[in-house]
Design an enzyme around this catalytic site. Sequence first.
Site, short mmCIF file in Angstrom:
data_model
loop_
_atom_site.label_atom_id
_atom_site.label_comp_id
_atom_site.label_asym_id
_atom_site.label_seq_id
_atom_site.Cartn_x
_atom_site.Cartn_y
_atom_site.Cartn_z
N TRP A 54 -2.03 10.88 3.91
CA TRP A 54 -0.97 11.12 2.94
C TRP A 54 -0.59 12.60 2.89
O TRP A 54 -0.34 13.21 3.91
CB TRP A 54 -1.37 10.54 1.59
CG TRP A 54 -1.76 9.09 1.66
CD1 TRP A 54 -3.01 8.57 1.47
CD2 TRP A 54 -0.92 7.96 1.98
NE1 TRP A 54 -3.00 7.20 1.65
CE2 TRP A 54 -1.74 6.80 1.97
CE3 TRP A 54 0.43 7.82 2.30
CZ2 TRP A 54 -1.23 5.53 2.24
CZ3 TRP A 54 0.93 6.56 2.57
CH2 TRP A 54 0.11 5.43 2.53
N HIS A 93 0.86 -1.19 0.00
CA HIS A 93 0.00 0.00 0.00
C HIS A 93 0.90 1.24 0.00
O HIS A 93 0.89 2.04 0.95
CB HIS A 93 -0.93 -0.02 1.21
CG HIS A 93 -2.12 0.89 1.09
ND1 HIS A 93 -3.42 0.45 1.26
CD2 HIS A 93 -2.21 2.21 0.83
CE1 HIS A 93 -4.25 1.47 1.12
NE2 HIS A 93 -3.54 2.56 0.86
N GLU A 151 -4.28 0.22 -5.42
CA GLU A 151 -4.35 1.43 -6.24
C GLU A 151 -3.05 1.74 -6.97
O GLU A 151 -2.42 2.78 -6.76
CB GLU A 151 -4.78 2.63 -5.40
CG GLU A 151 -6.22 2.53 -4.93
CD GLU A 151 -6.72 3.77 -4.21
OE1 GLU A 151 -7.94 3.85 -3.96
OE2 GLU A 151 -5.90 4.68 -3.92
N GLU A 202 -12.64 -0.28 -0.72
CA GLU A 202 -12.59 1.02 -0.07
C GLU A 202 -13.75 1.86 -0.55
O GLU A 202 -14.01 1.96 -1.75
CB GLU A 202 -11.30 1.80 -0.40
CG GLU A 202 -10.04 1.31 0.26
CD GLU A 202 -8.84 2.20 -0.06
OE1 GLU A 202 -9.05 3.41 -0.33
OE2 GLU A 202 -7.72 1.69 -0.05
#
Length: 449
Positions: free
Chosen positions: A408, A109, A154, A352
């Site tokens: 992030w 991830h 992703e 998600e």
Amino acid sequence: MRFPPGFRFGMATSAYQIEGAFDVGGKAPSIWDTFTALPGTVRHGEDGRVAIDHYHRYAEDVEHIAAAGVRDYRFSISWTRALADPGFYDRLVDALLAAGVRPVPTLYHWDLPQDLEDQGGWLNRDTAYRLADYAGVVVRRLGDRVRDWITMNEMNVQTLYGYALTDHAPARGLGLEALPVAHHQLLAHGLAVQALRAGDAGAVGIANQHFPVYPASDDPADAFAAELFRGLTNWTFSDPILLGDYPDEMIRAGVGTSGAQLDRDLELIAAPLDFYGVNFYEPTAIEAPRAGKDYSGVLEVDIPEGLPFSPVPVKSDERTDFGWAIVPGALTEILVALRDRYPGLPPVIVTENGASFHDAAPDPSGRVRDPRRIAYLDAHLRAVEAAIDSGVRVDGFYVWSAFDNFEWAAGYDERFGLVHVDRETLARTRKDSWYWYRDLIAAHHTSGG
């Protein structure tokens, strides 16, 4: 709402966003440790060195997860922590199983070891083989207890934000020259599937981000720009897995591998999966660039000038506090589009879905009121129900996120959690949405689900 028997309600998190303990147990730095140490990369100069200290508070956190009645908990394994301090994941998995929650770890991830980035990162084909080695180590350690695995998360975001642009680690800014990053991540997925199967891993899948892309108008130039963007951000990362090839010759020619080697890679990448994870947040609208028009601030990241597509705001009556358009019907639309594009689509899990709202601190009674999150999740679960009614097999839905965490480059302002985390004390408080989700799950089980 009605969902099929056995429907897998869950919650999701990722290692760098919650664990903290950045150097405990000899853990080496990842690209996010390096990125967040640079001035100006993260809102307010924040980082994940402590995050929400899940590393030390995992037992309490498992209680919050399990008490909601969820069947699955999707978390990610920190590559550098797993190699230096694997006991943490033993403890976490054991605690989840003891609480009756199925662990669903994601191998990657976005937190690539910095030493691999120093050797080229995802531009280096060898990184895919190093991820496979790491997958083998982890499945040998946890495979006796973990029966559901996700390889990558992703890949489009890692490619676009981290390598094509400079908004995420490792901030390479390569533009379309970042396409080899996509291929090497896909290869890593294929090799990881191989390693997990060799370790008798059980069910294996991937978590890809998908979203509808709308042309801004009926202008053929806008339609072309939207189709190009759709291919780059959606199908580049799913066609190789589900069809065994890239969506067009431009992308195939740009991935940096060709000929017989590319054919062998694609065969490996297209190995059958047990489930297919879909992360969804909002749709995107695209037009052909208009000279002199300012496109900044439309998306979470700005697409630089000189590319053949530009984003425009999606029409929406409501937005999250992160500025993301709330369009629940777009989730139904993308699930149906995936079903139609891929006749052999494995069972889907929405791995998600969630929203950031700037929730207030607990009130004097200890309550965190977040009615907009409840409305958001209700609408998106109804969108999943509509996709199921349209013939899409959807086996589960994971809320992003279990806890408020490090978002992030946006730091800690954005709160996605069902559980509120105080930034000073790190105290956990269940929000109204947590109780709503608990009651929804209980009603599902009561009705025979």
